[in-house]
Design an enzyme around this catalytic site. Structure first.
Site, PDB file in Angstrom:
ATOM      1  N   SER A 236       0.847  -1.196   0.000  1.00 57.19           N
ATOM      2  CA  SER A 236       0.000   0.000   0.000  1.00 57.19           C
ATOM      3  C   SER A 236       0.884   1.247   0.000  1.00 57.19           C
ATOM      4  CB  SER A 236      -0.930  -0.008   1.208  1.00 57.19           C
ATOM      5  OG  SER A 236      -0.170   0.191   2.379  1.00 57.19           O
ATOM      6  N   LYS A 237       0.226   2.384  -0.055  1.00 58.44           N
ATOM      7  CA  LYS A 237       0.938   3.664  -0.198  1.00 58.44           C
ATOM      8  C   LYS A 237       1.996   3.875   0.882  1.00 58.44           C
ATOM      9  CE  LYS A 237      -1.944   6.620  -3.011  1.00 58.44           C
ATOM     10  NZ  LYS A 237      -3.404   6.533  -2.865  1.00 58.44           N
TER      11      LYS A 237
END
Ligand code: GLU
Length: 304
Positions: A236-237
């Site tokens: 994820s980010k």
């Protein structure tokens, strides 16, 4: 039967590298089997979807050389289809309006939580009978059964329908929910193989029940392993750049394709074009377990 596959990104962000990998495997499968590879934009979330994200997704796919066949399908243009399908299930009493209040659902959820049961909502015969009267959320009438499907990558997967309860399919006849819209679309687009990330496995039993209720032919399913961060959690980010656009500036599309292709598949050599990947590609040979995203490996491909 002509092979037809698709990817279905939501324009609520840039093209995620996981979706890019799904796109690549779908594209390889389509090319290998002289089939079609479609693009469907799942833009029903009006608040979060934007035209800018949609354009960026199209641009990223083109940059990667993963051109889709035919016109882009947009869910926002298909609302009348969902409405008609919801109406059909209501008329056939395969779906019903649920008149339970928020408070009742909350009490049910809490009891299930205390008993360590999966959260779900079940209506009895009387509820379903009353469900002919319009108003409130629309649910599928789910009967007890074992739902099983033969995943093209993972083999047989089984679910008990009792764990799903009478799941919701639409907020109202005009507002179909996610799983319902996906099934109506995949059926209308005559998708033969649904190839997508394993985070969608839990949607598949619901979708299978919807194919049956709608009397539509079921596609084959294949769930791809996820791309993981170095701590083996879902990428994820917070782990860094996860969008294809983030890589456009410093990387060649061929390098990214080579990296994503070999991440979850063992080809006969490490450096190859996507046309060479087509020659060898077999869905059943896609790895089952998630692969760790290693930026050094991507850099190495890029230098090559
Ligand atoms: N909109 C879903 C996603 O972006 C697509 C799921 C599917 O392929 O069925 O993950």
């Amino acid at each position: 039967m002509k092979v037809k596959v698709r990817i279905a990104p939501s324009p609520t962000g840039f093209l995620h590298i996981g979706t890019a990998q799904s796109a690549l495997y779908n594209w390889l499968f389509a090319r290998k089997n002289s089939g079609d590879f479609y693009l469907r934009i799942e833009d029903t979330d009006k608040e979060r979807s934007t035209k800018e994200y949609e354009q960026s997704i199209l641009d990223s796919l083109e940059w990667l050389g993963l051109k889709w066949d035919g016109n882009v399908v947009r869910q926002s243009g298909r609302m009348d289809k969902y409405k008609a399908a919801v109406g059909k299930l209501l008329a056939e009493e395969k779906a019903f309006y649920c008149h339970h209040t928020k408070e009742e659902l909350e009490t049910e959820r809490k009891t299930q939580e205390e008993n360590k049961e999966p959260p779900r909502h079940v209506c009895n015969d009387k509820d379903r009978e009353q469900g002919k009267i319009a108003g409130g959320i629309i649910r599928l009438a789910v009967e007890q059964e074992t739902i099983s499907f033969d995943d093209e990558i993972r083999g047989e997967i089984k679910f008990e329908s009792s764990l799903l309860g009478d799941f919701s399919i639409a907020k109202s006849p005009d507002e179909a929910l996610y799983n319902f819209a996906v099934v109506v679309d995949d059926a209308d687009m005559e998708i033969t193989h649904v190839i997508r990330g394993e985070d969608h496995i839990s949607n598949t039993p619901k979708q299978i029940l919807l194919y049956k209720a709608l009397g539509k032919e079921m596609p084959k399913f294949a769930h791809l392993p996820l791309i993981l961060a170095s701590d083996r959690s879902k990428l994820s980010k917070r782990h860094g750049a996860t969008s294809v656009v983030d890589y456009k500036k410093d990387y060649l599309p061929e390098a990214l394709i080579n990296f994503l292709g070999t991440l979850s598949y063992t080809f006969s050599k490490e450096i190859l074009t996507k046309e060479e990947m087509v020659e060898e590609f077999e869905l059943a040979k896609v790895h089952k377990s998630g692969a760790v995203f290693n930026i050094n490996k991507l850099n190495w491909f890029n230098s090559q």
